[in-house]
Design a protein around this motif. Structure first.
Motif, PDB file in Angstrom:
ATOM      1  N   THR A 457     -60.050 -65.190 -43.656  1.00 47.47           N
ATOM      2  CA  THR A 457     -60.254 -64.493 -43.229  1.00 47.47           C
ATOM      3  C   THR A 457     -60.087 -64.777 -41.326  1.00 47.47           C
ATOM      4  OG1 THR A 457     -62.752 -64.425 -41.387  1.00 47.47           O
ATOM      5  CG2 THR A 457     -62.144 -66.538 -42.105  1.00 47.47           C
ATOM      6  N   ASP A 458     -60.067 -62.972 -40.871  1.00 50.25           N
ATOM      7  CA  ASP A 458     -59.684 -63.183 -39.176  1.00 50.25           C
ATOM      8  C   ASP A 458     -60.078 -63.739 -38.876  1.00 50.25           C
ATOM      9  OD1 ASP A 458     -57.022 -62.187 -40.045  1.00 50.25           O
ATOM     10  OD2 ASP A 458     -57.064 -60.578 -40.051  1.00 50.25           O
ATOM     11  N   LYS A 477     -59.201 -71.288 -37.957  1.00 48.79           N
ATOM     12  CA  LYS A 477     -58.240 -70.073 -37.633  1.00 48.79           C
ATOM     13  C   LYS A 477     -57.342 -70.347 -38.675  1.00 48.79           C
ATOM     14  CE  LYS A 477     -56.948 -65.987 -35.700  1.00 48.79           C
ATOM     15  NZ  LYS A 477     -56.028 -65.267 -37.020  1.00 48.79           N
ATOM     16  N   GLY A 479     -54.336 -68.655 -40.435  1.00 43.65           N
ATOM     17  CA  GLY A 479     -53.203 -67.661 -40.481  1.00 43.65           C
ATOM     18  C   GLY A 479     -52.903 -67.300 -39.310  1.00 43.65           C
ATOM     19  N   GLY A 483     -54.278 -63.137 -35.817  1.00 44.14           N
ATOM     20  CA  GLY A 483     -54.669 -62.036 -37.172  1.00 44.14           C
ATOM     21  C   GLY A 483     -53.518 -61.512 -37.481  1.00 44.14           C
ATOM     22  N   SER A 484     -53.777 -60.619 -38.989  1.00 45.87           N
ATOM     23  CA  SER A 484     -53.141 -60.068 -39.775  1.00 45.87           C
ATOM     24  C   SER A 484     -52.470 -58.529 -39.213  1.00 45.87           C
ATOM     25  CB  SER A 484     -53.703 -60.058 -41.307  1.00 45.87           C
ATOM     26  OG  SER A 484     -53.542 -59.038 -42.112  1.00 45.87           O
ATOM     27  N   GLY A 487     -53.716 -55.329 -42.746  1.00 45.49           N
ATOM     28  CA  GLY A 487     -55.430 -55.450 -43.503  1.00 45.49           C
ATOM     29  C   GLY A 487     -56.080 -55.323 -44.802  1.00 45.49           C
TER      30      GLY A 487
END
Length: 524
Positions: A457-458, A477, A479, A483-484, A487
């Motif tokens: 999850t982001d 968190k 990653g 965030g990515s 998506g």
């Protein structure tokens, strides 16, 4: 426990107050409410390895090379750096301190796989008393292999499976055990279970439970094999009697018998059928009713019982095994939950089945609810397992289970779902205090003590104080920090928590073999 949440006040209180008997370790674990991995280094520059886990004593971080040939072991250390400023906490870490090598020191790299074998990255068992590690390598599966030599039809074959016993202190290979043209389920260590110095390995293809002892010298010693035979002299007894039969046939007492009439069920299957028969027999005292019950409950399902195979095994103690039986399809399927299954408790010393349950049995579920810790144990002397949160020892976990049970529309289906996890995989849970449900609350859909990949999850995963329900203690968190960017790409994430230190790794990876994103979470 403590009157104050302030760590300094707690230290003074610990000095002047004596803990109630049996609560000293629980009281010490309360300090983890104050000491949490609250700082994250994102996308750490680190070796391109597959990180497996920390050992339960926290001495080693086990990883494998990306080509699945080499074992690479690290020693966890703690971050050290110098700062010339007055208030170092407000400044970013120096570049040197933000590297993987600042937290971990490589001890050695050992090549385990050879001759077309690959390391099974999901398989690792740790013997804490001797600091031994058990690893597995194997060649590729052959799915349509013919059932030769008594093998089960429909079970795949692997040309070579090798179990390697290593001393993790220096990487020395102490012993190896090789299985040829066999099948052992190595994923998540399902096909093996370690209890103290006893090791059980399940051959699905030949339906044998190999019991070995790991000596202090590092030798793997055969203790017994359960399956075709149960006692050590069963094979000798059968061979001697078959020789008598051959002599009678040679003397003209019998005509030649078809092969099907001279074959026997396996010893473990004989024990199982005998236990089921006697259980149904004792249900009724009237002879007529007894015969009717046997027809309905035993003979009608006789072929179903004959077709059962061993799926999975775990030790309950040094003498008893919990054995899961089911169909061939369920034994090799990735989703065995939809297949009917049965559980038997087997005494290795007396070679008797002492209990037998279907996976929908209420009695087994209530035993599981009351005594869940007995199914998790992998060592009678392990301190870590005593503090794993379960619905047997933690009121919050019990409330969560009962809430799930009350929401279930079909109790029988709920029981089957709960029993699908039995027998538990050995050493499949992290002993980290941050998974202690009496200390922290977290979303178990996103993270838990169970050693499994989860959908990434982001959003940060929050750990909330259990004693102060509105207080966020820390968050993690996985990653990249921002965030990515894509998506649409499915990502999975795994978390590796150190069992003692406020230190954890989050490893995010995609399904397309791209480089993993490794974050280090620690207390600064």
């Amino acid at each position: 426990m403590f009157k104050s949440n302030n760590v300094t006040a707690r230290l003074f209180e610990r000095q002047i107050c004596t803990s109630a008997p049996g609560t000293s370790i629980h009281r010490a674990r309360r300090f983890y409410e104050n000491i949490v991995p609250s700082y994250t280094i994102y996308d750490v520059e680190c070796p391109d390895h597959s990180f497996r886990k920390f050992t339960d004593d926290g001495l080693y971080l086990v990883s494998f090379s990306r080509n699945h040939q080499d074992l690479v072991v690290y020693r966890p250390t703690w971050l050290t750096f110098s700062c010339k400023e007055e208030d170092c906490d407000t400044h970013d870490l120096p570049l040197k301190a933000r590297k993987f090598e600042s937290f971990f020191t490589q001890l050695y790299s050992v090549t385990l796989a050879s001759s077309g074998e690959l390391i099974c990255k999901d398989f690792f068992l740790y013997m804490e008393s001797n600091q031994f590690g058990l690893f597995a390598t194997s060649t590729a599966q052959i799915h349509d292999a013919p059932p030769t030599g008594g093998a089960i039809q429909g079970v795949p074959s692997v040309e070579k499976i090798t179990f390697h016993l290593l001393r993790l202190e220096d990487g020395a290979i102490l012993d190896e055990r090789v299985f040829h043209n066999d099948y052992v389920n190595l994923a998540h260590s399902i096909g093996a279970f370690l209890y103290d110095d006893l090791l059980a390995i399940v051959s699905l293809r030949y339906q044998r439970i190999h019991i070995l002892q790991i000596r202090d010298s590092g030798d793997l010693v055969d203790v017994r094999a359960i399956g075709e035979f149960c006692r050590e002299d069963d094979e000798l007894f059968l061979n001697s009697n078959s020789q008598v039969l051959v002599n009678h046939v040679g003397n003209g007492f019998h005509h030649s018998l078809p092969e099907s009439e001279t074959s026997f069920l396996s010893g473990i299957k004989q024990r199982l059928l005998s236990f089921i028969f006697r259980g149904i027999w004792n249900e009724e005292t009237d002879q007529t009713m007894r015969v009717q019950c046997l027809k309905k409950k035993f003979y009608f399902h006789f072929q179903d019982y004959i077709d059962l195979i061993i799926w999975k095994v775990q030790f309950l103690d040094r003498h008893h095994l919990l054995i899961k039986f089911g169909s061939v399809d369920g034994g090799v399927s990735r989703n065995a939950d939809s297949h009917p299954s049965f559980f038997a408790v087997y005494n290795m010393e007396t070679t008797e089945i002492v209990a037998f349950y279907q996976n929908s049995a209420d009695e087994l579920y209530f035993l599981f609810e009351l005594f869940s810790d007995h199914f998790h144990v992998s060592s009678k002397s392990s301190l870590h397992m005593n503090f794993m949160s379960s619905h047997s020892n933690n009121i919050h976990a019990l409330e969560q289970l009962r809430c799930t049970k009350n929401k279930a529309t079909n109790f029988s289906q709920f029981v089957k779902k709960m029993m699908a996890s039995l027998p538990f995989s050995c050493q499949s849970q992290s002993p980290s205090p941050y998974f202690d449900q009496s200390l922290f609350r977290f979303d178990e859909k996103l993270i838990s003590a169970i050693d499994r990949h989860r959908q990434s999850t982001d959003h940060p995963i929050k750990f909330i104080s259990r004693r102060q329900p509105n207080i966020l203690k820390f968050k993690m968190k996985p990653g990249p920090e921002a965030g990515s960017t894509d998506g649409r790409t499915k990502k999975i994430c795994s978390f590796l928590f150190h069992p003692i230190l406020p230190l954890a790794l989050s490893v995010q990876q995609t399904l397309f073999l791209q480089a993993s994103v490794v974050n280090i979470h620690f207390r600064r």
